[in-house]
Scaffold this active site. Structure first.
Site, PDB file in Angstrom:
ATOM      1  N   GLU A 301       1.053 -22.976 -34.830  1.00  0.00           N
ATOM      2  CA  GLU A 301       0.109 -21.865 -34.931  1.00  0.00           C
ATOM      3  C   GLU A 301       0.383 -20.997 -36.157  1.00  0.00           C
ATOM      4  O   GLU A 301       0.341 -19.769 -36.107  1.00  0.00           O
ATOM      5  CB  GLU A 301       0.143 -21.023 -33.644  1.00  0.00           C
ATOM      6  CG  GLU A 301      -0.232 -21.820 -32.405  1.00  0.00           C
ATOM      7  CD  GLU A 301      -0.206 -20.999 -31.135  1.00  0.00           C
ATOM      8  OE1 GLU A 301      -1.069 -21.210 -30.280  1.00  0.00           O
ATOM      9  OE2 GLU A 301       0.685 -20.126 -31.005  1.00  0.00           O
ATOM     10  N   ASP A 382      -1.877 -25.817 -22.843  1.00  0.00           N
ATOM     11  CA  ASP A 382      -1.376 -24.442 -22.868  1.00  0.00           C
ATOM     12  C   ASP A 382      -1.608 -23.735 -21.541  1.00  0.00           C
ATOM     13  O   ASP A 382      -2.512 -22.907 -21.435  1.00  0.00           O
ATOM     14  CB  ASP A 382      -2.083 -23.676 -24.000  1.00  0.00           C
ATOM     15  CG  ASP A 382      -1.353 -22.401 -24.391  1.00  0.00           C
ATOM     16  OD1 ASP A 382      -0.288 -22.126 -23.812  1.00  0.00           O
ATOM     17  OD2 ASP A 382      -1.841 -21.693 -25.276  1.00  0.00           O
ATOM     18  N   GLU A 410      -1.358 -15.881 -17.991  1.00  0.00           N
ATOM     19  CA  GLU A 410      -2.150 -15.735 -19.209  1.00  0.00           C
ATOM     20  C   GLU A 410      -3.576 -16.268 -19.056  1.00  0.00           C
ATOM     21  O   GLU A 410      -4.545 -15.548 -19.265  1.00  0.00           O
ATOM     22  CB  GLU A 410      -1.455 -16.446 -20.374  1.00  0.00           C
ATOM     23  CG  GLU A 410      -2.242 -16.404 -21.667  1.00  0.00           C
ATOM     24  CD  GLU A 410      -1.546 -17.150 -22.794  1.00  0.00           C
ATOM     25  OE1 GLU A 410      -2.178 -17.319 -23.841  1.00  0.00           O
ATOM     26  OE2 GLU A 410      -0.378 -17.570 -22.612  1.00  0.00           O
TER      27      GLU A 410
END
Length: 842
Positions: A301, A382, A410
């Site tokens: 990332e 993820d 998340e």
């Protein structure tokens, strides 16, 4: 320090605000009846103040006094009757105790023998003795005052948690990335906090569930963590941890030698870089001799890493392994490596972020040093609501691996939605990767047993904050508790863990236990149903807060979380014969199962296969009809959570009862936002109607844009599916009050009146609802202060929510009026109003 911490903890426990979590040591039913079965004194063997055995003695005194109202004397005489003795095996033997018949204990293991009031707690080391003391107290807190003998050794040596705490946020304070429980307990304004009381309390919670290390800062690390003053601060955090046997770990930024050390390179093979990291490591260990080690995220990332210099990931990991090796430290090297800048689903049908971990690590297994552990997210993408187990676990035979689980929710509701995660983790740990055609469950791999590895284990992303609930929600703490239990013993049962946690956290009342168990065990399946099913991933907004619904954002983004949905079909083709080839990364038996659409389970169908919406599942439903039915089913289950919780009113203290109720009411409303957003998006995308006629047809709704407007104007919402009928209303400007009104064409009777509106994060607008001249209710847009979820400034699925007023007397022909008062940049947005017969959910 210790005495102050105890007083603070006991004080907060009395207030029942959640700070003490499952360590409330609350009185159990008929507590005084057990006094003659309990110790009268505690003996701590060779205890040094500030170390775990000393702490164990204090916990035993506090715990037995709190649970039973019995005060224990403190002494050092092992021969006394009715005594609990706690210490290490070595100290017990030195004091004349017989250890010849003790079962074998490994590092951190403990032996517990209960014989009436005589209790023996021995640890292989001091930390093990503390674990044993906490286990004894957990039994007592659950009302288990019975004789027993047990020996318990941890399955794995690595039982860490990761905190994604930032050094600063906007230059003013410490924040937590993907944290929904408030500011960092470690950092503020770029430095380590002066008051680390909460750090010590956190260590206490973690030790009570068998965990042994905390990485205190974000994997997206800041190089300033390594300044001398901040290293001094880290030493103070380690001091706060040490009484509980918790070690400190540290995330590092790979290019720190260049950013902080004024070197012109961060090449891991450069001699000056090697020397710089060795010097920094030595400096840290001079301050923190028991530091656990490092965690590194590299070449992911946009982060720098060894690939920047065409070095291998193994060479990058070994740079830190060599620096740590003289000190006995471990380097946890994340397998979360991918380049979002090279992902383009339109240019390449075979592009697939899921392939990245194996692609980057393949062939490197023999090259890692012995103190390297590869930290692998449980799934290839993820932290989604459902993913297959990452195939990388089957590729590392010589290098130990740790499974990365995310306790902070998340993508899974950010603690504003109840989602008990232990059933998911249980399913993942039981999954058999069939390496070499042999039994190879994930649990056996991360324990090190399958491939005979000495270093392996668990890494849990927790992200607690300064909120007294730690995670932002009382019920969410069951996930932290379950994580610790599973990291110690991977066979732990989700229901048994939940019931134990409930007894210690809330009540021994069987109705309370049953209600929390039912709520929790239904929560993950319901959330999967109303967010994203059939393996399509959680259809959240991938570009913004990872919270609300935005299925359109799942394609065309650079992050590789794609569904490849078009007008006719949906799903990632990850087969070898025609797709991205991801299925081929698994051992043969698993590959063959997922390669074949007939043997792929429906709950992962769209993860592995691209199919028409009309594809018929094993349930005999089409994919699109399953979407419609699942989203309606899941949201319907979420509606039951509120009355279920209300059934135990008066059996849970008022503060926590209201806190949980608020979130469950919010979840019930937001699940409908999810349901409608996703089903309308795919109805629009596919053109295939819902067989049951539900999607797009809402007979109880009054669209706000269709009402008479004064000071309000229509607003076209983007994405369209985040509003009923694509439109909402907003005040004409940020200083003008708006009114929307309509005459009600309903029969006179009693109804629930629901208002769907948007609560943005840059103002606190207010709304008031009237029937004729009577106010039904008023409320403020203040979720950003209460829920803790990722804030959003937009009118979309992130901010869409619902306010419901029950048992409202409505007369036919009455005027319904909603008055919105803007605040800041929040223009009091309203989507629709529903007039619902009692018991009906639109």
């Amino acid at each position: 320090m210790r005495s102050l911490l105890i007083l603070a903890t006991l004080g907060f426990a009395a207030a029942e605000d959640g700070l003490s979590a499952w360590l409330r040591y609350a009185p159990i039913p008929h507590a005084k009846h057990y006094h003659d079965k309990l110790p009268s004194a505690v003996v701590t063997l060779n205890a040094t103040e500030g170390l775990p055995v000393y702490t164990a003695g204090e916990e035993l005194v506090d715990g037995i006094n709190g649970i039973f109202g019995k005060e224990l004397s403190v002494g050092d005489d092992c021969e006394r009757d009715s005594v609990v003795t706690v210490g290490t095996v070595a100290a017990y033997a030195k004091n004349g105790g017989c250890v010849d018949e003790l079962p074998d204990l490994i590092e951190d293991g403990y032996h517990l023998r209960i014989d009436g009031g005589n209790v023996l707690i021995l640890g292989q080391n001091e930390r093990g003795a503390l674990y044993g003391a906490f286990q004894y107290l957990a039994r007592l807190a659950q009302g288990q005052v019975t004789d027993d003998t047990l020996t318990s050794n941890p399955e794995v040596p690595v039982r860490w948690v990761n905190q994604w705490d930032n050094m600063r946020d906007g230059g003013t304070h410490g924040s937590v990335e993907r944290g929904y429980g408030g500011d960092s307990i470690f950092f503020w304004d770029g430095v380590v906090r002066e008051d680390l009381t909460r750090a010590g309390q956190y260590a206490r919670l973690l030790a009570s569930i068998g965990l042994n290390a905390v990485v205190v800062n974000n994997v997206n690390a800041n190089e300033t963590i390594l300044t001398p003053s901040n290293m001094d601060g880290l030493a103070r955090i380690a001091d706060a941890f040490r009484p509980y046997g918790i070690q400190l770990g540290l995330s590092l930024r790979f290019d720190s030698p260049q950013l902080l050390g004024d070197l012109d390179t961060f090449d891991p093979l450069d001699d000056d870089v090697v020397a710089w990291w060795q010097e920094k490591t030595d400096e840290l260990y001079r301050r923190i001799p028991d530091m656990a080690g490092y965690l590194v995220k590299a070449n992911s990332e946009g982060q720098p890493g060894p690939l920047t210099y065409n070095r291998t990931l193994a060479e990058g990991a070994n740079l830190f392994a060599h620096a740590l090796e003289p000190h006995g430290g471990i380097i946890m090297f994340r397998a979360f490596v991918y380049d979002h800048r090279s992902l383009d689903q339109d240019a390449d049908w075979k592009a697939d972020r899921a392939n990245a971990a194996v692609d980057f690590f393949e062939g490197l297994d023999p090259d890692f040093e012995d103190n390297v552990v590869i930290q692998i997210k449980y799934g290839p993408i993820d932290f989604q609501v459902r993913e297959p187990v990452s195939p990388l676990f089957a590729h590392l035979r010589e290098t130990g691996s740790a499974v990365e689980l995310q306790i902070t929710q998340e993508y899974l509701g950010q603690q504003a939605h109840l989602v008990y995660l232990a059933p998911m983790w249980r399913e993942l740990l039981d999954f058999d990767l069939r390496a070499d055609g042999e039994d190879s469950t994930l649990a056996s791999i991360v324990s090190g047993q399958r491939f005979n590895q000495k270093l392996a284990g668990y890494a849990g992303v927790v992200n607690v904050g300064h909120n007294t609930t730690w995670l932002g929600s009382h019920l969410a703490m069951s996930n932290l508790y379950a994580y610790g239990q599973l990291a110690w013993d991977s066979s732990s049962d989700p229901v048994e863990m939940l019931e134990a946690w409930t007894k210690m956290t809330f009540s021994h009342d069987q109705e309370v236990i049953d209600v929390i168990t039912k709520l929790s065990m239904e929560s993950w399946p319901a959330y999967e149903d109303y967010t994203g099913n059939l393996g399509v991933q959680t259809l959240t907004d991938i570009l913004l807060g990872h919270y609300g619904p935005n299925p359109g954002s799942q394609d065309g983004n650079p992050w590789g979380q794609w569904t490849r949905a078009d007008a006719d079909s949906i799903g990632m083709d990850r087969t070898v014969w025609n797709g991205t080839g991801f299925a081929g990364q698994y051992p043969d038996e698993v590959y063959e199962k997922y390669e074949n659409i007939e043997t792929t389970p429906d709950n992962l169908l769209l993860w592995f296969h691209h199919v028409p919406y009309t594809h018929v599942l094993k349930s005999n439903k089409t994919v699109i009809q399953h979407f419609y039915d699942a989203h309606y089913r899941g949201s319907a289950v979420a509606q039951t959570f509120v009355p279920l919780w209300e059934s135990i009113r008066g059996k849970v203290d008022e503060e926590r009862y209201e806190h949980v109720l608020y979130r469950l009411v919010y979840q019930a409303g937001h699940s409908l936002v999810w349901r409608d957003s996703v089903t309308n998006f795919y109805l629009n995308k596919s053109g295939i109607p819902d067989e049951a006629g539900r999607v797009g047809n809402y007979k109880y709704r009054i669209e706000a844009e269709d009402m008479a407007l004064d000071g309000y104007v229509p607003y076209l919402v983007d994405p369209f599916e985040a509003a009923s009928g694509s439109w909402c209303i907003v005040t004409a400007d940020n200083s003008t009050q708006g009114t929307a009104s309509t005459k009600l064409d309903v029969e006179t009777g009693t109804y629930s009146v629901a208002v769907n509106y948007y609560d943005q994060a840059h103002g606190n607008a207010t709304w008031a609802l009237y029937l004729d001249d009577d106010m039904v209710g008023e409320w403020k847009g203040d979720h950003e202060y209460i829920l803790g979820k990722a804030p959003s400034m937009y009118i979309d699925g992130q901010t869409a929510t619902r306010m419901t007023f029950k048992s409202v007397k409505v007369k036919s022909g009455s005027e319904l009026r909603i008055v919105g008062t803007p605040d800041g940049e929040e223009p009091a947005p309203v989507d629709y109003i529903s007039i619902l017969p009692e018991g009906i959910i639109d």
